[in-house]
Write a protein that holds these residues in place. Structure first.
Motif, mmCIF file in Angstrom:
data_model
loop_
_atom_site.group_PDB
_atom_site.id
_atom_site.type_symbol
_atom_site.label_atom_id
_atom_site.label_comp_id
_atom_site.label_asym_id
_atom_site.label_seq_id
_atom_site.Cartn_x
_atom_site.Cartn_y
_atom_site.Cartn_z
ATOM 1 N N ASP A 64 0.838 -1.205 0.000
ATOM 2 C CA ASP A 64 0.000 0.000 0.000
ATOM 3 C C ASP A 64 0.877 1.261 0.000
ATOM 4 O OD1 ASP A 64 -2.352 -1.440 -0.029
ATOM 5 O OD2 ASP A 64 -2.609 -1.358 2.156
ATOM 6 N N TRP A 65 1.947 1.220 0.767
ATOM 7 C CA TRP A 65 2.886 2.346 0.869
ATOM 8 C C TRP A 65 3.490 2.661 -0.499
ATOM 9 C CZ3 TRP A 65 4.114 5.526 4.856
ATOM 10 C CH2 TRP A 65 5.309 6.217 4.814
ATOM 11 N N ILE A 66 3.894 1.632 -1.220
ATOM 12 C CA ILE A 66 4.506 1.811 -2.536
ATOM 13 C C ILE A 66 3.485 2.368 -3.528
ATOM 14 C CG2 ILE A 66 5.458 0.538 -4.513
ATOM 15 C CD1 ILE A 66 6.832 -1.273 -2.351
ATOM 16 N N ILE A 67 2.283 1.832 -3.500
ATOM 17 C CA ILE A 67 1.234 2.286 -4.415
ATOM 18 C C ILE A 67 0.882 3.752 -4.159
ATOM 19 C CG2 ILE A 67 -1.204 1.971 -5.007
ATOM 20 C CD1 ILE A 67 -0.688 -1.088 -4.538
ATOM 21 N N LYS A 68 0.709 4.103 -2.887
ATOM 22 C CA LYS A 68 0.385 5.495 -2.560
ATOM 23 C C LYS A 68 1.535 6.429 -2.928
ATOM 24 C CE LYS A 68 -2.764 4.398 1.183
ATOM 25 N NZ LYS A 68 -2.947 4.384 2.641
ATOM 26 N N THR A 69 2.764 5.997 -2.695
ATOM 27 C CA THR A 69 3.923 6.814 -3.056
ATOM 28 C C THR A 69 3.946 7.076 -4.557
ATOM 29 O OG1 THR A 69 5.208 5.945 -1.202
ATOM 30 C CG2 THR A 69 6.454 6.935 -3.015
ATOM 31 N N TRP A 71 1.381 7.012 -6.815
ATOM 32 C CA TRP A 71 0.301 7.860 -7.319
ATOM 33 C C TRP A 71 0.412 9.302 -6.835
ATOM 34 C CZ3 TRP A 71 -1.736 6.680 -11.578
ATOM 35 C CH2 TRP A 71 -1.972 5.351 -11.928
ATOM 36 N N TRP A 72 0.739 9.506 -5.570
ATOM 37 C CA TRP A 72 0.916 10.880 -5.079
ATOM 38 C C TRP A 72 2.134 11.532 -5.729
ATOM 39 C CZ3 TRP A 72 -2.543 13.857 -3.060
ATOM 40 C CH2 TRP A 72 -3.607 13.303 -2.358
ATOM 41 N N GLY A 73 3.205 10.757 -5.883
ATOM 42 C CA GLY A 73 4.401 11.296 -6.536
ATOM 43 C C GLY A 73 4.132 11.671 -7.984
ATOM 44 N N LEU A 74 3.385 10.828 -8.695
ATOM 45 C CA LEU A 74 3.039 11.129 -10.077
ATOM 46 C C LEU A 74 2.193 12.398 -10.164
ATOM 47 C CD1 LEU A 74 3.126 10.231 -13.052
ATOM 48 C CD2 LEU A 74 1.029 8.926 -12.606
ATOM 49 N N LEU A 75 1.224 12.514 -9.276
ATOM 50 C CA LEU A 75 0.383 13.716 -9.254
ATOM 51 C C LEU A 75 1.227 14.972 -9.060
ATOM 52 C CD1 LEU A 75 -2.419 15.157 -9.068
ATOM 53 C CD2 LEU A 75 -2.236 14.809 -6.598
ATOM 54 N N TRP A 76 2.108 14.963 -8.070
ATOM 55 C CA TRP A 76 2.906 16.156 -7.781
ATOM 56 C C TRP A 76 3.940 16.437 -8.869
ATOM 57 C CZ3 TRP A 76 0.810 19.623 -5.171
ATOM 58 C CH2 TRP A 76 -0.077 19.301 -4.152
ATOM 59 N N CYS A 77 4.446 15.398 -9.514
ATOM 60 C CA CYS A 77 5.385 15.626 -10.623
ATOM 61 C C CYS A 77 4.669 16.228 -11.831
ATOM 62 C CB CYS A 77 6.092 14.330 -10.997
ATOM 63 S SG CYS A 77 7.322 13.822 -9.782
ATOM 64 N N LEU A 97 10.354 15.140 -5.723
ATOM 65 C CA LEU A 97 11.369 14.096 -5.876
ATOM 66 C C LEU A 97 11.987 13.719 -4.526
ATOM 67 C CD1 LEU A 97 12.971 12.304 -7.799
ATOM 68 C CD2 LEU A 97 14.605 14.174 -8.034
ATOM 69 N N ILE A 98 12.287 14.715 -3.721
ATOM 70 C CA ILE A 98 12.833 14.450 -2.382
ATOM 71 C C ILE A 98 11.826 13.676 -1.543
ATOM 72 C CG2 ILE A 98 13.534 15.567 -0.214
ATOM 73 C CD1 ILE A 98 14.815 17.765 -2.029
ATOM 74 N N TRP A 99 10.548 14.026 -1.648
ATOM 75 C CA TRP A 99 9.498 13.336 -0.897
ATOM 76 C C TRP A 99 9.411 11.877 -1.328
ATOM 77 C CZ3 TRP A 99 4.807 11.147 -2.473
ATOM 78 C CH2 TRP A 99 3.933 10.790 -1.444
ATOM 79 N N ILE A 100 9.484 11.604 -2.628
ATOM 80 C CA ILE A 100 9.417 10.220 -3.129
ATOM 81 C C ILE A 100 10.613 9.423 -2.628
ATOM 82 C CG2 ILE A 100 9.500 8.794 -5.208
ATOM 83 C CD1 ILE A 100 7.964 11.088 -6.640
#
Length: 121
Positions: A64-69, A71-77, A97-100
């Motif tokens: 779940d952690w990987i999936i959320k990372t 999708w949220w990372g893609l949105l912010w990028c 990028l730092i957050w991901i």
């Protein structure tokens, strides 16, 4: 809440090994600066496919952690790419990028210590 560790399956990869592979694929996609972006996609696909097998275990939280990372990372990028037209996208892109990277490191370290990524606070 204590999470239950599933007995390891002798007929193939253990859930722990598979979770390490998923984190490794995700990190490979990041390290290659998108050149090996398919590795990140593969990591997310495997996480989706194995999430039901890991239900009720420590590893479900990691998937779940990987999936959320992702999708949220893609949105912010994507939002950062759009914001480059007003010259603020470079800053928000670096923050994303730092957050991901932080999320992948935190999750992987939690896996090494035998914890859920949410347990490290």
């Amino acid at each position: 809440m204590t999470e239950v560790l599933q007995p390891e399956n002798p007929n193939g990869l253990s859930m722990r090994t598979l979770t390490h592979i998923v984190y490794g694929l995700f990190a490979l996609g990041l390290i290659s600066a998108g050149f090996l972006g398919l590795a990140t996609i593969a990591a997310v696909v495997v996480a989706y496919l194995k999430r039901s097998d890991a239900a009720g275990t420590l590893y479900a939280g990691h998937f779940d952690w990987i999936i959320k990372t992702f999708w949220w990372g893609l949105l912010w990028c994507v939002l950062s790419a759009l914001a480059t037209f007003i010259f603020i996208g470079w800053i928000t892109g670096m923050i994303a990028l730092i957050w991901i990277i932080y999320r992948i490191a935190r999750g992987w370290l939690a896996l090494f210590s035998g914890n859920s990524p949410q347990a490290i606070d």
